[in-house]
Enzyme design. Structure first.
Site, PDB file in Angstrom:
ATOM      1  N   SER A 139       2.778  -7.451   5.438  1.00  0.00           N
ATOM      2  CA  SER A 139       3.781  -6.566   5.556  1.00  0.00           C
ATOM      3  C   SER A 139       4.320  -5.896   4.321  1.00  0.00           C
ATOM      4  CB  SER A 139       5.062  -7.378   6.454  1.00  0.00           C
ATOM      5  OG  SER A 139       5.455  -8.500   5.303  1.00  0.00           O
ATOM      6  N   HIS A 147      -0.734  -4.217  10.640  1.00  0.00           N
ATOM      7  CA  HIS A 147       0.627  -4.826  10.362  1.00  0.00           C
ATOM      8  C   HIS A 147       1.412  -4.654  11.803  1.00  0.00           C
ATOM      9  CE1 HIS A 147       5.062  -4.856   9.157  1.00  0.00           C
ATOM     10  NE2 HIS A 147       4.564  -5.976   9.291  1.00  0.00           N
ATOM     11  N   GLU A 170       1.178  -1.108  12.828  1.00  0.00           N
ATOM     12  CA  GLU A 170       0.911  -0.259  11.492  1.00  0.00           C
ATOM     13  C   GLU A 170      -0.492  -0.313  11.284  1.00  0.00           C
ATOM     14  OE1 GLU A 170       4.673   1.007   8.836  1.00  0.00           O
ATOM     15  OE2 GLU A 170       4.235  -1.440   8.907  1.00  0.00           O
ATOM     16  N   ASN A 178       8.812  -1.273   7.071  1.00  0.00           N
ATOM     17  CA  ASN A 178       9.633  -1.922   6.087  1.00  0.00           C
ATOM     18  C   ASN A 178      10.255  -0.980   4.883  1.00  0.00           C
ATOM     19  OD1 ASN A 178       9.600  -4.248   7.202  1.00  0.00           O
ATOM     20  ND2 ASN A 178       7.732  -5.051   6.221  1.00  0.00           N
TER      21      ASN A 178
END
Length: 286
Positions: free
Chosen positions: A121, A142, A154, A192
């Site tokens: 991540s 991800h 992702e 993120n």
């Protein structure tokens, strides 16, 4: 493009078990690897319990659960991944651990065109790809927690990931019923990079005694229509995982907004990790 029929997953924690469940329910032969026999049994119990919950909640029938369980096999030896077409590592968010797993998979998986995906991540994927002898087949994939519910994946190619690997990974995400976005190979990727500063800002607000956790969460849920406040989300993610992600992002960017606050570090040191430990910014039943 041919669909994936033989999937390998390394790690059967929250993320690995979620990916395994979605794939098995989707008709894929899934082999799950864990580090020890005890961890294998814990992973098996976690997957069985999740499928049983699905039956109780009416989301799948007993026959569907039994079929999914029949598609799952377990091992603590990565050489058992030899025949897999696509392998996803979902171990702890630690660069050295992930690199060791990918290095071993590179030697174990016999098909030189097989995709080796990392569910990191925050760690730049190229740092992991170059430890293998097939960096063109290494890619970031991800998933988001809880995997059976969250639709996004992702897809993170590196500068040396082949176009075929990207296409196969996007196709596999669609095979799992997910929607894929392509993200840059930079720490934090898309989601993120936006989310972590927001979460850390909520921690700093608690740390400075500006507001209570309940009020922060209620404010974002009711005032901004977020389904979950930032501190409850941190508890769900796991405070140790959040700290590791923040440290990776701070290492790359050296921007203070990515630095994990002292309060977060102290809570992790105390074992207050969120839902999985029963206590984080909120408390939870065992």
């Amino acid at each position: 493009m041919d669909p994936v029929t033989r999937l390998g997953i390394v790690g059967c924690g929250l993320m690995g078990s979620g990916i395994a469940e979605v794939a098995a329910r989707g008709g894929i032969d899934v082999r799950v690897a864990e580090a020890t026999p005890d961890a294998v049994e814990a992973g098996r119990r976690r997957l069985t319990a999740s499928l049983d919950r699905g039956v109780r909640r009416g989301k799948l029938g007993e026959e569907q659960r039994d079929q999914a369980l029949a598609r799952l096999s377990f091992t603590h030896d990565l050489s058992d991944m030899a025949d897999r077409q696509f392998v996803i590592e979902a171990v702890a968010e630690n660069r050295d651990i992930k690199a060791d797993v990918l290095r071993t998979l590179d030697k174990a998986v016999e098909d030189p065109s097989a995709v080796l995906a990392t569910n990191t991540s925050s760690i730049p994927v190229v740092d992991l790809a170059v430890v293998t002898e097939r960096p063109a087949q290494v890619i970031g994939m991800h998933f988001f927690n809880p995997v059976p519910v969250q639709r996004l994946v992702e897809v993170i190619p590196t500068l040396i990931t082949s176009a075929d690997t990207v296409d196969r990974t996007r196709g596999f995400a669609e095979q799992l019923g997910k929607q894929a976005i392509q993200a840059p190979d930079r720490s934090g990727f898309v989601v993120n990079a936006l989310l972590v500063p927001y979460l850390l800002s909520a921690v700093r607000m608690v740390e400075s005694c500006s507001a209570q956790p309940e009020d922060i969460d209620r404010g974002m849920e009711l005032g901004c229509a977020h389904p979950m406040g930032p501190l409850r989300l941190l508890d769900l993610i796991g405070l140790d995982t959040a700290q590791a992600v923040a440290e990776s992002m701070y290492e790359e960017y050296k921007e203070p907004l990515y630095a994990p606050p002292a309060l977060l570090r102290r809570m992790v040191a105390a074992g207050h990790l969120g839902r999985k430990s029963g206590r984080g910014f909120h408390t939870y039943d065992a």
